[in-house]
Design a protein around this motif. Structure first.
Motif, PDB file in Angstrom:
ATOM      1  N   ALA A  64       0.871  -1.192   0.000  1.00  0.00           N
ATOM      2  CA  ALA A  64       0.000   0.000   0.000  1.00  0.00           C
ATOM      3  C   ALA A  64       0.900   1.233   0.000  1.00  0.00           C
TER       4      ALA A  64
ATOM      5  N   GLY B 288      -4.590   1.405  -2.062  1.00  0.00           N
ATOM      6  CA  GLY B 288      -4.661   0.272  -1.146  1.00  0.00           C
ATOM      7  C   GLY B 288      -4.866   0.688   0.298  1.00  0.00           C
ATOM      8  N   GLY B 289      -4.910   1.978   0.540  1.00  0.00           N
ATOM      9  CA  GLY B 289      -5.074   2.506   1.890  1.00  0.00           C
ATOM     10  C   GLY B 289      -4.623   3.949   1.905  1.00  0.00           C
TER      11      GLY B 289
ATOM     12  N   GLU C  85      -3.796   5.537   6.991  1.00  0.00           N
ATOM     13  CA  GLU C  85      -4.208   4.179   7.369  1.00  0.00           C
ATOM     14  C   GLU C  85      -3.050   3.194   7.276  1.00  0.00           C
TER      15      GLU C  85
ATOM     16  N   ARG D 112      -1.275   1.394  10.240  1.00  0.00           N
ATOM     17  CA  ARG D 112      -2.139   0.425  10.903  1.00  0.00           C
ATOM     18  C   ARG D 112      -2.295  -0.833  10.050  1.00  0.00           C
ATOM     19  N   LEU D 113      -2.400  -0.653   8.735  1.00  0.00           N
ATOM     20  CA  LEU D 113      -2.580  -1.804   7.845  1.00  0.00           C
ATOM     21  C   LEU D 113      -1.355  -2.725   7.895  1.00  0.00           C
TER      22      LEU D 113
ATOM     23  N   ARG E 185       0.906  -2.808  10.416  1.00  0.00           N
ATOM     24  CA  ARG E 185       1.031  -3.304  11.785  1.00  0.00           C
ATOM     25  C   ARG E 185       0.139  -4.517  12.026  1.00  0.00           C
ATOM     26  N   SER E 186      -1.102  -4.448  11.488  1.00  0.00           N
ATOM     27  CA  SER E 186      -2.050  -5.525  11.754  1.00  0.00           C
ATOM     28  C   SER E 186      -1.910  -6.674  10.761  1.00  0.00           C
TER      29      SER E 186
ATOM     30  N   ALA F 225      -2.710  -6.496   7.628  1.00  0.00           N
ATOM     31  CA  ALA F 225      -3.732  -6.417   6.594  1.00  0.00           C
ATOM     32  C   ALA F 225      -3.083  -6.309   5.210  1.00  0.00           C
ATOM     33  N   VAL F 226      -1.976  -5.575   5.120  1.00  0.00           N
ATOM     34  CA  VAL F 226      -1.176  -5.589   3.896  1.00  0.00           C
ATOM     35  C   VAL F 226       0.204  -6.106   4.254  1.00  0.00           C
TER      36      VAL F 226
END
Ligand code: NA
Ligand code: NA
Lengths: 441, 318, 206
Positions: free
Chosen positions: B11, B49-50, B54, B57-58, B60-61, B63-64
């Protein structure tokens, strides 16, 4: 799974849910959520849900949307829009089909301060429809004209749709707004011609009123449009003189409309009640909530399209067709007209522009010109059943005086005009680009 | 060598076509090529992609897989790592900017702790060419700065404009061009390559020769836990190898583009204006690192900030 | 008594519960959520007005005094997020969310019941997730005492907390509607109803 299938299944499911009368925002949202979960598991789904709604609801670029809605709400309850209409009525009322022309012109004028096609449609359904019906005008044509003329709001600056397009594509908002002026005026002119043709072929749709107005009456009502002109000067003049950014024009316009409302109320001893003012503010807040939920849902869906690779797939597909740019443009226009039958405007733009825009610019089309084309296509979308926001706006504001089938029939001639205009813009891009080019040089 | 099949999604905050993002694309292509096509890296440009805010956070979690966003966007989460990216007038050369930020990550425990707590890890950093004001009128001396409206960003630039008597104005990216054109702002504040990208030189013709210094900017971020615990060693080695090359390429590309975009602006009729009081300006501007340290001390993070500063002063060039 | 779709049981369930604990709980829930939704709506419209004032002050200040209002744009942007979220519950309550009822009149009765229930169920899923996400965001923001990245670094965590509360009240409103739909078959509390169609037909058939 093939990205193309993911995209098509998502669109199909969404349309099914919408057809089941599930609120549009919920339908889009749930499809996007499930899709993101399918693609990237819980982390992607939850990560997106955690960040996206707040990020988009807290973008400064979007502040202008509720501000223009608020401005329109104040302008309506203050009565300045009605004064504007009355002036044109007194001047043009005795021309055959004059009230239809008045509606077209007033809506174009109101478009200079309103950024929302729905607001225009609601306002003129309340002001113009009762008058036209009282004079024996054809109900279907009258309602169709109001719905269609409402779309000027998107083309003549300020325009919410243009701001959305500019933000999605990184284009200059100012240039885009300027680019909409000539096509907007051209469309208004074409509507006048179409009305003239219609009343000439079928005089029964627009009887000539017997009421006459003296020059004095006309002058008096000319004098009464000053608040409207003042507001337009504040907003448009403020932007073009360099005093303010387009993004802050909404806020200044809302405060300006409020002050003008107080001034007019004081001069005419006709102050809107506190309840009415509160009601206007509340309806602006509600419209904001409705719009943003749809916008956020649409952004979730476009996020799904990006992650699934659907966007790239479509771009490669169209590029791989090896057909001429013009053919691609025609395919894209057709796609928008079909989508416009089913989707609401903002989500349609938000969902499609991110993947159509790269294709279009890679083919060498001007991004500003394409912005105007998208707005035009979106305008057609708000007028086509089954999902047409302006049609809904007229239906809901007419309090049952107009039936859906009447309205669909009445709006048809104007749709024909829209398609002709679209062809003209495609054939002569200079209509769009002339003013922005002039500004740039 | 046998690599596992992977599809890594990145992202990215910025659009393709900049000097640095061209390198990011090269980096993605090289990883794919050198892994025999088994490791695909998909770039999602320009917030598709974000949104920039964001992306941390993406990543860190999980998500990407990866993200690209400047640390200075997150002073709350990354108060230490963001400092070299956020404080003006603290570097002379791109090389020093790169050296300091990479060294901080490698050698300073406070920075590593901060990154681990945020569960992110940088692969390689890009730098920004020196920021030079591009104005609609010539700015020759400190008097000319009085009341000048400059596009501002973030929490630290306002201190700069205040000290110079200039006015920082928030402008959305899409409105900068007409903002300059209609006189709502007098100056843009970018590097020459970014002026060339945004075509601001069409509406502002006076480029100040005074630079406020290069800075480190976005790295490619990966998830800390995944990178350190779950990534196969050969994949890690390959990505690090390409990243090391990309870091050097980025420095070279920025040097090249500095020249070519300046030439492009000159061709378009831009005049380079000599600023006559550079030393006076530096003296008048706050000592940003001291200011930052003060701020960090007030928040009880003085010790960690001092660690960062010590390293920075030793390895930097100002 | 199982969980059965409401309208089929509407009359009897409602009758037998009259004065009972269930009704009391429903009423408490009804009035509580109704008042919260109303309050949030009023706050949202006041915030809109404040945003307009801030934006105007910013323009006037830049033109008359030569400098903008510090952090005005960042503050407006942050306020927009809570304006949007605080308006959600009342909007839901007023059935103002855009939906297309074009085919509604052709739906047979069971399909209408299904569609109504589905609308509420999906709405609840959506807002439950938004609420969860907003809570994660607010909690993180509170933990790091997040402040805006602007010249005046005003705290952001209260804004994110209010954003979460707005989402929560909307989720509760949908939950309330769903509970009423399942246990009372309350048509008036159901989304997706066509204002144009004959609203009596459902009760008659049920
Ligand atoms: Na408009
Ligand atoms: Na439509």
């Amino acid at each position: 799974m093939d990205p193309l299938y993911i995209g098509l299944i998502a669109i199909g499911t969404m349309l099914l849910l919408i057809a089941l009368s599930i609120p549009v925002a919920f339908s889009i949202f749930i499809v996007a959520i499930v899709g993101l979960w399918y693609l990237g598991g819980m982390p992607l789904m939850l990560g997106t849900i955690e960040g996206l709604p707040y990020q988009f609801a807290s973008q400064y670029g979007f502040v202008v949307i509720p501000m223009f809605i608020l401005m329109g709400a104040f302008a309506e309850i203050s009565g300045i829009t009605k004064d504007f209409y009355t002036f044109f009525y007194r001047v043009l009322g005795r021309v055959r089909g004059g009230l239809l022309m008045v509606t077209t012109l007033s809506s174009a004028g109101f478009a200079a301060i309103s950024g929302s096609t729905m607001v225009n449609a609601v306002v003129f359904t309340r002001i113009a429809l009762p008058q036209m019906m009282a004079f024996g005008y054809n109900k279907a044509i009258a309602a169709g004209c109001i719905a269609a003329a409402g779309t000027f709001a998107a083309l003549i600056p300020p325009s919410i749709m243009m701001v959305v397009y500019a933000l999605l594509t990184g284009q200059s908002i100012g240039t885009l707004l300027v680019a909409g002026i000539v096509p907007g005026l051209l469309t208004a002119g074409a509507y006048l011609i179409a009305i003239w043709v219609m009343v000439t072929i079928r005089p029964s749709i627009a009887p000539v009123p017997t009421e006459r107005f003296s020059l004095q009456d006309k002058l008096r009502s000319f004098y009464s449009i000053w608040p409207f002109v003042l507001l337009a000067v504040i907003v448009i003049g403020g932007i073009y003189s360099g005093a303010m950014f387009p993004s802050s024009a909404g806020a200044v316009g809302a405060v300006g409309a409020f002050l003008i409302m107080l001034m007019r109320g004081w001069l005419r001893k006709d102050m809107p009640s506190m309840g009415k003012i509160g009601g206007a503010m509340q309806s602006a807040a509600m419209t904001t909530a409705v719009l943003f939920l749809v916008i956020i849902a649409g952004l979730m869906l476009s996020r799904l399209f990006v992650y699934s690779g659907f966007v790239d797939e479509i771009v490669w597909y169209i590029e791989g067709l090896g057909v001429s740019p013009l053919t691609v443009m025609l395919v894209i226009m057709l796609m928008y007209i079909i989508l416009g039958c089913f989707m609401d405007t903002i989500s349609m733009v938000v969902v499609t522009v991110p993947f159509v825009f790269p294709v279009v610019t890679s083919l060498g089309f001007d991004p500003i010109w394409f912005g105007v084309i998208v707005i035009k296509l979106v305008e057609i979308g708000v007028l086509t059943p089954p999902i047409g926001l302006n049609l809904f706006a007229v239906l809901s504001a007419s309090d049952g005086r107009v039936q859906p089938t009447d309205l669909f029939k009445g709006v048809a001639p104007f749709l024909v005009v829209e398609v002709i205009i679209l062809g003209l813009l495609l054939a002569f891009p200079a209509i769009v680009m002339w003013l922005p080019d002039l500004m740039r040089s | 060598e046998e690599y596992p099949r992977m599809n890594l999604r990145v992202a990215h905050s910025f659009p393709a076509g900049w000097a640095q993002t061209d390198v990011d694309q090269w980096w993605a292509d090289q990883i794919r090529e050198r892994s025999g096509g088994r490791i695909r890296v998909t770039m999602m440009w320009a917030g598709a992609g974000g949104e920039p805010m964001e992306i941390l956070r993406l990543v860190r979690s999980g998500a990407v897989d990866m993200g690209a966003v400047p640390p200075s966007y997150f002073p709350n989460e990354l108060p230490l790592t963001s400092a070299p990216n956020a404080l003006p007038l603290t570097f002379e050369s791109n090389e020093a900017a790169s050296r300091v930020i990479e060294g901080l990550v490698q050698d300073v425990p406070a920075i590593r702790d901060e990154l681990r707590q945020n569960n992110i890890w940088p692969l390689f950093f890009h730098t920004l060419n020196t920021y030079q004001p591009l104005c609609t009128k010539p700015v020759r001396n400190l008097d000319d700065w009085q009341g000048l409206r400059v596009r501002t960003f973030g929490a630290w630039q306002p201190y700069l404009w205040d000290s110079l008597g200039a006015v920082g104005v928030n402008v959305m990216t899409a409105e900068k061009y007409e903002g300059l054109q209609r006189g709502r702002i007098d100056c843009g504040f970018f590097s020459t390559d970014l002026y060339a990208q945004t075509r601001l030189y069409e509406v502002a013709k006076y480029l100040s020769d005074f630079g406020f210094g290069p800075q480190p900017t976005w790295p490619i971020w990966v998830n800390y836990e995944r990178w350190h615990n779950d990534m196969p060693e050969n994949v890690k080695a390959l990505i690090m190898e390409v990243s090391d090359e990309a870091r050097e390429r980025s420095l070279q590309a920025l040097a090249d583009v500095q020249e070519s975009s300046l030439q492009r602006m000159l061709d378009a009729g831009v005049e380079v204006v000599e600023f006559e009081q550079p030393d006076e300006l530096r003296a008048r501007a706050p000592d940003f690192r001291a200011l930052w340290l003060e701020n960090m001390q007030r928040e009880g993070r003085g010790e960690a900030a001092q660690q960062v500063l010590d390293y920075w002063m030793e390895h930097g060039d100002i | 008594m199982g969980l059965r779709v409401g309208p089929a049981l509407a009359g009897p369930t409602h009758q037998s519960d009259k004065g009972g604990l269930m009704t009391f709980v429903f009423q408490l829930m009804d009035t509580g959520i109704k008042r919260l939704a109303r309050l949030f709506m009023i706050l949202a419209s006041v915030l809109l007005a404040i945003m307009a004032l801030i934006g105007t002050a910013d323009v006037l200040s830049l033109n008359l005094l030569g400098r903008p209002v510090p952090s005005a744009t960042e503050l407006s942007a942050a306020m927009l997020s809570i304006t949007v979220m605080m308006g959600m519950s009342y909007t839901q309550r007023q059935r103002a969310h855009i939906s297309v009822n074009l085919f509604w009149r052709f739906f047979p009765h069971p399909l209408r019941v299904f569609a109504e229930g589905l609308a509420l169920f999906i709405g609840l899923c959506v807002f439950a997730l938004i609420t969860w996400g907003a809570w994660e965001l607010a909690q993180h923001s509170l933990n790091i005492r997040e402040r805006a990245v602007a010249s005046v670094r005003f705290p952001l965590w209260p804004i994110k907390l209010v954003f979460w509360m707005g989402a929560l009240v909307c989720a509760l409103e949908i939950l309330r509607e769903l509970v009423r739909f399942l246990f009372c078959g309350d048509r008036a509390a159901v989304a997706g109803a066509d204002p144009v169609a004959d609203t009596g037909s459902l009760e008659q058939k049920g």
